[in-house]
Design a protein around this motif. Structure first.
Motif, PDB file in Angstrom:
ATOM      1  N   ARG A 230       0.830  -1.206   0.000  1.00 37.38           N
ATOM      2  CA  ARG A 230       0.000   0.000   0.000  1.00 37.38           C
ATOM      3  C   ARG A 230       0.863   1.255   0.000  1.00 37.38           C
ATOM      4  O   ARG A 230       0.504   2.267  -0.612  1.00 37.38           O
ATOM      5  CB  ARG A 230      -0.907  -0.006   1.228  1.00 37.38           C
ATOM      6  N   PRO A 234      -0.859   2.065  -3.653  1.00 34.01           N
ATOM      7  CA  PRO A 234      -2.115   1.704  -2.994  1.00 34.01           C
ATOM      8  C   PRO A 234      -3.019   0.820  -3.841  1.00 34.01           C
ATOM      9  O   PRO A 234      -3.697  -0.067  -3.314  1.00 34.01           O
ATOM     10  CB  PRO A 234      -2.765   3.071  -2.716  1.00 34.01           C
ATOM     11  N   ARG A 235      -3.005   1.021  -5.154  1.00 31.40           N
ATOM     12  CA  ARG A 235      -3.898   0.231  -6.006  1.00 31.40           C
ATOM     13  C   ARG A 235      -3.483  -1.248  -6.035  1.00 31.40           C
ATOM     14  O   ARG A 235      -4.323  -2.138  -5.951  1.00 31.40           O
ATOM     15  CB  ARG A 235      -3.917   0.802  -7.420  1.00 31.40           C
ATOM     16  N   LEU A 238      -4.539  -2.907  -2.829  1.00 36.15           N
ATOM     17  CA  LEU A 238      -5.978  -3.132  -2.776  1.00 36.15           C
ATOM     18  C   LEU A 238      -6.366  -4.344  -3.619  1.00 36.15           C
ATOM     19  O   LEU A 238      -7.214  -5.149  -3.217  1.00 36.15           O
ATOM     20  CB  LEU A 238      -6.717  -1.888  -3.267  1.00 36.15           C
ATOM     21  N   LEU A 260      -5.488  -0.425   5.099  1.00 33.10           N
ATOM     22  CA  LEU A 260      -6.063   0.464   4.086  1.00 33.10           C
ATOM     23  C   LEU A 260      -6.158   1.889   4.614  1.00 33.10           C
ATOM     24  O   LEU A 260      -5.908   2.856   3.888  1.00 33.10           O
ATOM     25  CB  LEU A 260      -7.459  -0.028   3.680  1.00 33.10           C
ATOM     26  N   LEU A 264      -5.289   5.751   2.868  1.00 34.61           N
ATOM     27  CA  LEU A 264      -6.631   5.823   2.294  1.00 34.61           C
ATOM     28  C   LEU A 264      -6.659   6.783   1.110  1.00 34.61           C
ATOM     29  O   LEU A 264      -6.103   7.887   1.171  1.00 34.61           O
ATOM     30  CB  LEU A 264      -7.614   6.280   3.362  1.00 34.61           C
ATOM     31  N   ASP A 268     -10.076   3.752  -3.252  1.00 31.61           N
ATOM     32  CA  ASP A 268     -10.504   2.661  -2.382  1.00 31.61           C
ATOM     33  C   ASP A 268     -12.017   2.620  -2.192  1.00 31.61           C
ATOM     34  O   ASP A 268     -12.542   1.642  -1.646  1.00 31.61           O
ATOM     35  CB  ASP A 268      -9.850   2.795  -0.998  1.00 31.61           C
ATOM     36  N   GLU A 269     -12.719   3.666  -2.625  1.00 30.47           N
ATOM     37  CA  GLU A 269     -14.144   3.769  -2.303  1.00 30.47           C
ATOM     38  C   GLU A 269     -14.986   2.626  -2.850  1.00 30.47           C
ATOM     39  O   GLU A 269     -15.824   2.082  -2.104  1.00 30.47           O
ATOM     40  CB  GLU A 269     -14.705   5.108  -2.798  1.00 30.47           C
ATOM     41  N   LEU A 272     -14.613  -0.340  -0.569  1.00 31.17           N
ATOM     42  CA  LEU A 272     -15.189  -0.102   0.749  1.00 31.17           C
ATOM     43  C   LEU A 272     -16.711  -0.053   0.700  1.00 31.17           C
ATOM     44  O   LEU A 272     -17.384  -0.479   1.652  1.00 31.17           O
ATOM     45  CB  LEU A 272     -14.627   1.204   1.330  1.00 31.17           C
ATOM     46  N   THR A 287     -15.558   0.054   8.224  1.00 34.58           N
ATOM     47  CA  THR A 287     -15.634   0.481   6.821  1.00 34.58           C
ATOM     48  C   THR A 287     -16.332   1.821   6.705  1.00 34.58           C
ATOM     49  O   THR A 287     -15.884   2.712   5.955  1.00 34.58           O
ATOM     50  CB  THR A 287     -16.380  -0.580   6.005  1.00 34.58           C
TER      51      THR A 287
END
Length: 569
Positions: A230, A234-235, A238, A260, A264, A268-269, A272, A287
């Protein structure tokens, strides 16, 4: 045939009689005495306890006891069945980090050898090494050192007995500490959490190694891998988590959500949003908190729509003490399915009304930047200063405080904290009766320098009574204004004849958090002063010892940092 003849002769040969292990001991006459009874007689001595064995004529009781112990030992050993040797463990992994300088290595050995905090009572003037160990570990980790191999067992023992040491201790232990923990059940804790140090994680280019570690590694290795990925991308992190999310345990999913939250991002939405329907209530709640920390998320927009509909600006009525504007609240009357999916818990805790409970959850999940637009363009400070109709002010302000902490919103935190130096405002008035707000957490939303300055000004006006937890969230070492405010307040307390042990917690913080460069300036406070009238008997000596210990600890900390940089031999 010769072979047959030999076998036949052997089978007809008489079997020699079995010999007892000791010629003079009759092992079959009586049942052996229990081993604990033999040990007890040996410890007390045969003069005080008759040994539980038969004593032959001409034999001393001590000799009979030793004979019986020897026979019992042979019996016990004969009952053991041989087993194949265990598989040899693989070699310890390499740790490429540099070793500690010699002086720092010796210091770590001393700190680990003196982990016993003692029996309490008067501490004297010696520094408390148990309180310096966490700081030493953090400083060593910041410089990227690895722990000496010979000290790894003692380091893991220290982390086992003190959970506050674990992150820094396991980071210093690194991959070899994790390897060693697999061989000792007492150190299993190291395999359950984030080791925090380099775990020989595969690089981003080793996709197959990453996949294998993610699917087969220990939980600590998986969390460390996800955190590392991450931070790099980050992608990618995830995508790794999403591939196995549905098969993970609920408690593991919670830990992965923490990873995460560290990095953040709006990307990430979608993931989540799907997790809002998780089968675990704790996962759903966490979450929702993460999504509400993304001001542009769909969940934040839904929560804002609900909460803004509950709060409006109106002209002050005749019941208000002054003309102007007032906030009028109409909390929700039901907690529908949509609210529950977005993380609103329908059942309030004991002593809380349902409508107030629902309102607080809606407001704390609403982006704070939506309120000025909704409330006539007022600034956060102006909004906080507005009167609130009815009995809703505490509930509304508490929810705004929680939102400021979650969203790291310095402007709102500043408005909610108010001016620390107002002589008429103590900590109890900043958090009125019935309030659930945590001023210490609210301070964490301020930049570090501003936070230290706020606490320093608060101490200068209100003293140390309500400042202990506030000091704990200030960066170490304390800034010069904050350190000066703390020392001045301690000096004032001493001159007033206050009980010195009432300030032992603050003095302990000062030992760990004051800038070591202040040691020479504080030397003058180590003298024994005259006790004012009404002071606690002997308080002057106690205060002198406390300041001597403070100065000595600051100088020791300076030496420790010099050792870690290689400046001390």
């Amino acid at each position: 045939m010769p072979t047959t003849h030999t076998t036949s002769s052997a089978s007809t040969a008489p079997t020699p009689p079995a010999q007892p292990p000791f010629p003079d001991a009759d092992v079959s006459a009586t049942a052996p005495a229990p081993w604990p009874d033999l040990v007890g007689a040996a410890l007390l001595g045969v003069g005080r306890r008759t040994p539980p064995v038969a004593v032959r004529a001409g034999q001393s009781p001590a000799a009979a006891l030793l004979d019986a112990a020897a026979v019992s030992t042979v019996r016990r050993r004969a009952a053991l069945r041989p087993a194949p040797a265990g598989e040899r463990p693989p070699p310890a992994p390499a740790d490429p980090r540099p070793p500690l300088p010699p002086a720092a290595r010796r210091r770590l050995g001393l700190l680990l050898a003196d982990r016993d905090p003692g029996s309490g009572g008067r501490r004297g003037t010696d520094p408390d090494l148990t309180e310096l160990l966490p700081q030493w570990l953090s400083a060593a980790d910041e410089r990227g050192y690895r722990a000496p191999e010979a000290l790894l067992p003692a380091l893991l023992d220290a982390a086992r007995s003190r959970t506050d040491l674990r992150p820094a201790a396991l980071a210093l232990a690194g991959p070899r500490g994790l390897w060693l923990a697999r061989l000792n059940a007492d150190w299993r804790f190291a395999l359950r959490g984030i080791a925090g140090g380099p775990l020989s994680l595969p690089g981003a280019e080793s996709s197959e190694a990453v996949r294998q570690l993610w699917e087969e590694g220990l939980f600590a290795e998986r969390v460390a891998l996800l955190t590392s990925m991450r931070r790099r991308d980050p992608r990618d992190g995830l995508e790794l988590l999403a591939a196995t999310w549905a098969t993970e345990r609920a408690e593991d999913r919670l830990m992965f959500l923490d990873s995460l939250g560290e990095c953040l991002a709006p990307a990430d939405e979608p993931f989540l949003e799907q997790a809002l329907s998780d089968r675990s209530r704790n996962v759903r709640t966490t979450t929702a908190e993460l999504l509400s920390a993304l001001p542009g998320s769909a969940l934040a927009a839904r929560m804002a729509e609900r909460s803004l509909a509950c709060v409006r600006l109106a002209a002050a009525g005749p019941e208000q003490p002054a003309p102007g504007e007032v906030l009028v609240l109409d909390p929700p009357r039901v907690c529908d399915a949509g609210m529950q999916r977005d993380g609103v818990a329908p059942k309030p805790p004991s002593g809380r009304g349902e409508r107030a409970w629902w309102l607080g959850q809606l407001v704390e999940a609403t982006p704070l930047d939506r309120w000025p637009v909704h409330l006539g363009g007022h600034s956060p400070a102006e909004i906080v200063g507005l009167p609130v109709a009815g009995d809703w002010r505490t509930e509304l302000h508490d929810a705004w405080c929680r939102a400021a902490v979650r969203q790291r919103h310095a402007e709102w935190a500043r408005a909610l904290l108010g001016a620390p130096g107002d002589p008429g405002r103590a900590a109890a008035e900043l958090a009125p009766a019935g309030s659930s707000r945590d001023l210490t957490k609210l301070l964490t939303a301020l930049p570090g320098d501003e936070r230290a300055g706020w606490v320093a000004e608060f101490i200068a006006v209100h003293g140390l009574a309500d400042a202990f937890r506030m000091l704990g969230v200030c960066a170490v070492p304390w800034s010069e204004p904050l350190g000066r405010a703390v020392v001045d307040a301690l000096d004032i307390a001493r001159d007033a004849g206050s009980y010195p042990w009432s300030f032992s917690g603050v003095m302990g913080l000062a030992e760990r958090c004051l800038d070591p460069a202040a040691a020479d300036r504080l030397e003058m406070l180590t003298a024994v002063t005259d006790e004012p009238e009404g002071a606690s008997p002997g308080s002057g000596g106690y205060w002198s010892e406390a300041f001597q210990r403070l100065v000595g600890t600051l100088r020791l900390r300076a030496t420790m940092h010099a050792e870690l940089t290689g400046e001390a031999s």
